[in-house]
Design a protein around this motif. Structure first.
Motif, PDB file in Angstrom:
ATOM      1  N   LEU A 190      29.259   7.458   0.561  1.00 11.52           N
ATOM      2  CA  LEU A 190      27.979   8.083   0.849  1.00 11.52           C
ATOM      3  C   LEU A 190      28.158   9.592   0.783  1.00 11.52           C
ATOM      4  CD1 LEU A 190      26.932   5.791   3.828  1.00 11.52           C
ATOM      5  CD2 LEU A 190      26.117   5.692   1.455  1.00 11.52           C
ATOM      6  N   LEU A 191      27.473  10.245  -0.151  1.00  7.76           N
ATOM      7  CA  LEU A 191      27.724  11.650  -0.455  1.00  7.76           C
ATOM      8  C   LEU A 191      26.572  12.565  -0.057  1.00  7.76           C
ATOM      9  CD1 LEU A 191      29.199  11.051  -4.012  1.00  7.76           C
ATOM     10  CD2 LEU A 191      30.465  11.423  -1.908  1.00  7.76           C
ATOM     11  N   GLY A 192      25.489  11.994   0.417  1.00  9.24           N
ATOM     12  CA  GLY A 192      24.346  12.805   0.822  1.00  9.24           C
ATOM     13  C   GLY A 192      23.182  11.917   1.184  1.00  9.24           C
ATOM     14  N   SER A 193      22.185  12.492   1.837  1.00  9.72           N
ATOM     15  CA  SER A 193      20.975  11.740   2.169  1.00  9.72           C
ATOM     16  C   SER A 193      19.823  12.700   2.383  1.00  9.72           C
ATOM     17  CB  SER A 193      21.173  10.880   3.433  1.00  9.72           C
ATOM     18  OG  SER A 193      21.216  11.701   4.588  1.00  9.72           O
ATOM     19  N   SER A 252      32.360   6.921   5.252  1.00  8.49           N
ATOM     20  CA  SER A 252      31.920   7.624   6.440  1.00  8.49           C
ATOM     21  C   SER A 252      30.426   7.421   6.637  1.00  8.49           C
ATOM     22  CB  SER A 252      32.227   9.121   6.299  1.00  8.49           C
ATOM     23  OG  SER A 252      31.904   9.801   7.495  1.00  8.49           O
ATOM     24  N   PRO A 253      29.994   6.955   7.804  1.00  5.03           N
ATOM     25  CA  PRO A 253      28.559   6.726   8.054  1.00  5.03           C
ATOM     26  C   PRO A 253      27.746   7.997   7.856  1.00  5.03           C
ATOM     27  CG  PRO A 253      29.893   5.704   9.758  1.00  5.03           C
ATOM     28  CD  PRO A 253      30.816   6.561   8.955  1.00  5.03           C
ATOM     29  N   ILE A 254      26.445   7.823   7.688  1.00  8.96           N
ATOM     30  CA  ILE A 254      25.587   8.974   7.387  1.00  8.96           C
ATOM     31  C   ILE A 254      24.257   8.812   8.102  1.00  8.96           C
ATOM     32  CG2 ILE A 254      24.469   7.986   5.335  1.00  8.96           C
ATOM     33  CD1 ILE A 254      24.885  10.721   3.983  1.00  8.96           C
ATOM     34  N   TRP A 255      23.653   9.949   8.507  1.00 12.72           N
ATOM     35  CA  TRP A 255      22.339   9.920   9.141  1.00 12.72           C
ATOM     36  C   TRP A 255      21.254   9.883   8.074  1.00 12.72           C
ATOM     37  CZ3 TRP A 255      23.107   8.901  13.942  1.00 12.72           C
ATOM     38  CH2 TRP A 255      24.150   9.491  14.665  1.00 12.72           C
ATOM     39  N   ILE A 256      20.246   9.064   8.287  1.00 17.56           N
ATOM     40  CA  ILE A 256      19.071   9.065   7.427  1.00 17.56           C
ATOM     41  C   ILE A 256      17.828   8.884   8.295  1.00 17.56           C
ATOM     42  CG2 ILE A 256      20.406   7.955   5.579  1.00 17.56           C
ATOM     43  CD1 ILE A 256      18.578   5.477   5.978  1.00 17.56           C
ATOM     44  N   LYS A 257      16.680   9.332   7.766  1.00 14.34           N
ATOM     45  CA  LYS A 257      15.388   9.013   8.379  1.00 14.34           C
ATOM     46  C   LYS A 257      14.762   7.963   7.485  1.00 14.34           C
ATOM     47  CE  LYS A 257      12.764  12.044  10.330  1.00 14.34           C
ATOM     48  NZ  LYS A 257      11.854  13.192  10.578  1.00 14.34           N
ATOM     49  N   LEU A 278       0.820  -1.216   0.000  1.00 11.93           N
ATOM     50  CA  LEU A 278       0.000   0.000   0.000  1.00 11.93           C
ATOM     51  C   LEU A 278       0.851   1.263   0.000  1.00 11.93           C
ATOM     52  CD1 LEU A 278      -2.697  -1.101   2.599  1.00 11.93           C
ATOM     53  CD2 LEU A 278      -3.019  -0.811   0.138  1.00 11.93           C
ATOM     54  N   ARG A 279       2.178   1.106   0.167  1.00  7.16           N
ATOM     55  CA  ARG A 279       3.102   2.236   0.199  1.00  7.16           C
ATOM     56  C   ARG A 279       2.655   3.276   1.226  1.00  7.16           C
ATOM     57  NH1 ARG A 279       6.686   2.700  -3.704  1.00  7.16           N
ATOM     58  NH2 ARG A 279       6.629   4.973  -3.695  1.00  7.16           N
ATOM     59  N   ALA A 280       2.224   2.783   2.368  1.00  2.23           N
ATOM     60  CA  ALA A 280       1.791   3.685   3.431  1.00  2.23           C
ATOM     61  C   ALA A 280       3.002   4.401   4.032  1.00  2.23           C
ATOM     62  CB  ALA A 280       1.060   2.897   4.518  1.00  2.23           C
ATOM     63  N   PRO A 281       2.883   5.684   4.321  1.00  3.19           N
ATOM     64  CA  PRO A 281       4.010   6.402   4.914  1.00  3.19           C
ATOM     65  C   PRO A 281       4.218   6.006   6.369  1.00  3.19           C
ATOM     66  CG  PRO A 281       2.094   7.818   4.810  1.00  3.19           C
ATOM     67  CD  PRO A 281       1.721   6.548   4.080  1.00  3.19           C
ATOM     68  N   SER A 282       5.421   6.234   6.850  1.00  3.38           N
ATOM     69  CA  SER A 282       5.752   5.969   8.256  1.00  3.38           C
ATOM     70  C   SER A 282       6.205   7.285   8.877  1.00  3.38           C
ATOM     71  CB  SER A 282       6.854   4.913   8.371  1.00  3.38           C
ATOM     72  OG  SER A 282       6.466   3.714   7.749  1.00  3.38           O
ATOM     73  N   PRO A 283       5.274   8.055   9.414  1.00  2.00           N
ATOM     74  CA  PRO A 283       5.612   9.399   9.894  1.00  2.00           C
ATOM     75  C   PRO A 283       6.493   9.356  11.138  1.00  2.00           C
ATOM     76  CG  PRO A 283       3.370   8.847  10.508  1.00  2.00           C
ATOM     77  CD  PRO A 283       3.858   7.729   9.636  1.00  2.00           C
ATOM     78  N   ARG A 284       7.152  10.475  11.388  1.00  3.81           N
ATOM     79  CA  ARG A 284       7.952  10.680  12.600  1.00  3.81           C
ATOM     80  C   ARG A 284       8.982   9.576  12.812  1.00  3.81           C
ATOM     81  NH1 ARG A 284       3.908  13.119  17.283  1.00  3.81           N
ATOM     82  NH2 ARG A 284       3.271  14.978  16.143  1.00  3.81           N
ATOM     83  N   GLN A 285       9.703   9.251  11.764  1.00  4.29           N
ATOM     84  CA  GLN A 285      10.748   8.239  11.901  1.00  4.29           C
ATOM     85  C   GLN A 285      11.965   8.830  12.612  1.00  4.29           C
ATOM     86  OE1 GLN A 285      10.750   4.920  11.118  1.00  4.29           O
ATOM     87  NE2 GLN A 285       8.570   5.307  10.875  1.00  4.29           N
ATOM     88  N   PRO A 286      12.484   8.165  13.639  1.00  4.71           N
ATOM     89  CA  PRO A 286      13.699   8.659  14.274  1.00  4.71           C
ATOM     90  C   PRO A 286      14.892   8.448  13.360  1.00  4.71           C
ATOM     91  CG  PRO A 286      13.069   6.547  15.203  1.00  4.71           C
ATOM     92  CD  PRO A 286      11.954   6.955  14.287  1.00  4.71           C
ATOM     93  N   PRO A 287      15.882   9.314  13.406  1.00  3.91           N
ATOM     94  CA  PRO A 287      17.065   9.146  12.555  1.00  3.91           C
ATOM     95  C   PRO A 287      17.819   7.871  12.894  1.00  3.91           C
ATOM     96  CG  PRO A 287      16.951  11.363  13.463  1.00  3.91           C
ATOM     97  CD  PRO A 287      15.942  10.550  14.197  1.00  3.91           C
ATOM     98  N   CYS A 288      18.442   7.307  11.867  1.00  3.46           N
ATOM     99  CA  CYS A 288      19.294   6.135  12.033  1.00  3.46           C
ATOM    100  C   CYS A 288      20.652   6.410  11.419  1.00  3.46           C
ATOM    101  CB  CYS A 288      18.676   4.911  11.354  1.00  3.46           C
ATOM    102  SG  CYS A 288      17.193   4.258  12.145  1.00  3.46           S
ATOM    103  N   LEU A 322      24.071  16.397  12.014  1.00  4.20           N
ATOM    104  CA  LEU A 322      24.938  17.036  11.032  1.00  4.20           C
ATOM    105  C   LEU A 322      25.910  16.025  10.436  1.00  4.20           C
ATOM    106  CD1 LEU A 322      25.926  20.278  13.003  1.00  4.20           C
ATOM    107  CD2 LEU A 322      23.953  19.945  11.487  1.00  4.20           C
ATOM    108  N   GLY A 323      26.265  16.244   9.181  1.00  8.80           N
ATOM    109  CA  GLY A 323      27.221  15.397   8.471  1.00  8.80           C
ATOM    110  C   GLY A 323      27.024  15.607   6.984  1.00  8.80           C
ATOM    111  N   PHE A 324      27.204  14.548   6.188  1.00  7.30           N
ATOM    112  CA  PHE A 324      26.905  14.627   4.758  1.00  7.30           C
ATOM    113  C   PHE A 324      25.405  14.639   4.501  1.00  7.30           C
ATOM    114  CE2 PHE A 324      31.263  12.837   3.834  1.00  7.30           C
ATOM    115  CZ  PHE A 324      31.689  13.944   3.107  1.00  7.30           C
ATOM    116  N   ASN A 325      24.607  14.305   5.514  1.00 12.02           N
ATOM    117  CA  ASN A 325      23.162  14.242   5.374  1.00 12.02           C
ATOM    118  C   ASN A 325      22.552  15.629   5.237  1.00 12.02           C
ATOM    119  OD1 ASN A 325      24.063  14.163   8.361  1.00 12.02           O
ATOM    120  ND2 ASN A 325      22.026  15.047   8.473  1.00 12.02           N
ATOM    121  N   ALA A 326      21.307  15.676   4.773  1.00  7.74           N
ATOM    122  CA  ALA A 326      20.545  16.913   4.876  1.00  7.74           C
ATOM    123  C   ALA A 326      20.373  17.200   6.363  1.00  7.74           C
ATOM    124  CB  ALA A 326      19.182  16.761   4.188  1.00  7.74           C
ATOM    125  N   SER A 327      20.867  18.341   6.812  1.00  9.37           N
ATOM    126  CA  SER A 327      20.869  18.651   8.242  1.00  9.37           C
ATOM    127  C   SER A 327      19.454  18.620   8.803  1.00  9.37           C
ATOM    128  CB  SER A 327      21.506  20.016   8.486  1.00  9.37           C
ATOM    129  OG  SER A 327      22.833  20.045   8.003  1.00  9.37           O
TER     130      SER A 327
END
Length: 406
Positions: free
Chosen positions: A74-77, A397-402, A26-36, A328-333
């Motif tokens: 990993l250059l961005g997220s 280098s590891p990166i933060w993502i939601k 159903l491609r349901a969204p998962s709101p308020r995901q904590p960063p990983c 903060l990092g290579f990710n979208a802040s």
């Protein structure tokens, strides 16, 4: 449920697996995901990747698609997707949870990059400066390593699953270059500083972000000035919204928006220190790369947070962020309210390495991943989540993502 929990739910029993499959279908969204934290982990399995949720402490192994994460920088997220470069330094968008992928235009689709040859006659990229009497000679980049020098920041407007609605802004060399594309376009469009565009001439950009509040991109200059970038019309429009900032120094700078819509700047001071324990660097790498030092580490020694006062055209130093946590990092802040994420620490900045010189040239040295306390002005480490000590302290280098299923 957070994404790691949802994935695990599919392994409980047959009925739960069916529910999980329906949720995905159903491609349901998962709101308020904590960063990983996304990182390579050969300790889990050869070529495996892992997601560590800093809010819950859970770790989820994920099979990184196509190529092992250990060979994909990993250059961005953003929006649950990461930006990687392949063996030819071409950019790809990958959702590490679902395995979905989208290839961006090749590096030679940039206006100033062409396929050429190196001094031995082998294939290489030739990167040109602006034409003119004062232009510099072209730079020759090894195909497999061009990403180390060519790309500075990659920012997404939305999830690539939205197809052509997804706009990608690329900050790249030479200094001050901005190109953008929509998924499905056949070229990168250069947005070069010149009269009438509103972009400062030949100024280095430190960070970029997209705002869901007004649908604009924002660029942060090395002197802490801010430029808005409107890519919604037939022609791009830039406007300087913060100028003449004094005393900015040379710290790493990040631009981030609060949930209330305010702009913040984070200034991060780093310094090289000697580690008491050396890392193991293969001899062949030592022979190929000059300046290798198994003891050196690049550590954060100070972080300052400023609130941007656009009306007063100034920056206001903040004592802390009692209700928020920054990533903060290579990710979208990211600036996240801790009330929405149990387990996040208030008044703290979660950081990863993002210095291209250190990350790319000292690949076997330890990465910095930690939590900077604004109150105590000190760094603490994340809790180890695997039998191997600090499994994320390697390359890339590891990166933060939601994480997202979309």
């Amino acid at each position: 449920m957070d994404v790691p929990g949802a994935v695990r739910s599919g392994a409980v029993c047959t009925s739960w697996n069916a529910a999980y499959a329906a949720f995905r279908r159903l491609r349901a969204p998962s709101p308020r995901q904590p960063p990983c934290l996304l990182y390579a982990s050969d300790s889990l399995a050869p070529g495996a990747a892992a997601l560590h949720c800093v809010a819950t402490g859970a770790t989820l192994r994920i099979p990184f698609p196509r190529a092992p994460l250990a060979r994909r920088p990993l250059l961005g997220s953003g929006h649950g997707w990461v930006v990687t470069a392949d063996e030819a330094s071409n950019l790809h968008l990958v959702n590490p949870v679902t395995g979905a992928q989208a290839a961006l235009l090749p590096v030679t689709a940039l206006h100033n990059v062409k396929m050429g040859t190196d001094e031995r006659g082998g294939p290489a990229y030739t990167v040109y400066d602006e034409p003119g009497p004062n232009s510099k000679p072209p730079i020759i980049l090894e195909i497999g390593r061009a990403h180390e020098y060519l790309y500075h920041r990659v920012v997404l407007s939305t999830s690539p699953s939205a197809s052509r609605a997804c706009v990608v802004v690329l900050l790249h060399m030479p200094m001050g270059k901005i190109s953008f594309t929509k998924l499905g376009d056949d070229r990168w469009t250069l947005f070069s500083p010149c009269e009438g565009t509103g972009l400062p001439w030949k100024c280095f950009y430190k960070d970029a972000m997209y705002s869901d509040v007004d649908g604009l991109f924002y660029l942060l200059l090395i002197n802490a000035s801010i430029v808005s970038l409107d890519l919604n019309g037939s022609s791009p429009v830039a406007r300087m919204i913060l100028d003449n900032v004094s005393g900015t120094g040379t710290r790493a700078k990040y631009l981030v928006q609060t949930p209330a819509g305010d702009f913040l700047q984070a200034w991060r001071l780093k310094d090289y220190v000697d580690s008491p324990t050396p890392v193991d660097i293969p001899q062949e790498y030592m022979d190929e790369e000059e300046g290798q030092d198994p003891y050196v580490e690049l550590n954060t020694v100070d972080i300052e947070i400023y609130k941007v006062d656009l009306h007063g055209q100034k920056l206001e130093l903040m004592k802390g962020l009692p209700d928020y946590a920054l990533f903060l990092g290579f990710n979208a802040s990211m600036c996240l309210p801790i009330k929405d994420f149990d387990g996040l620490k208030a008044n703290c900045v979660y950081i990863t390495d993002d210095s291209p010189e250190y990350v790319n040239l000292l690949k076997y040295n330890r990465r910095e991943v930690g939590i900077w306390s604004m109150a105590e002005q000190s760094m603490s480490k994340l809790v180890d989540v695997a039998p191997v000590l600090c499994p994320w302290l390697n390359w890339p280098s590891p990166i933060w993502i939601k994480p997202s299923f979309l």
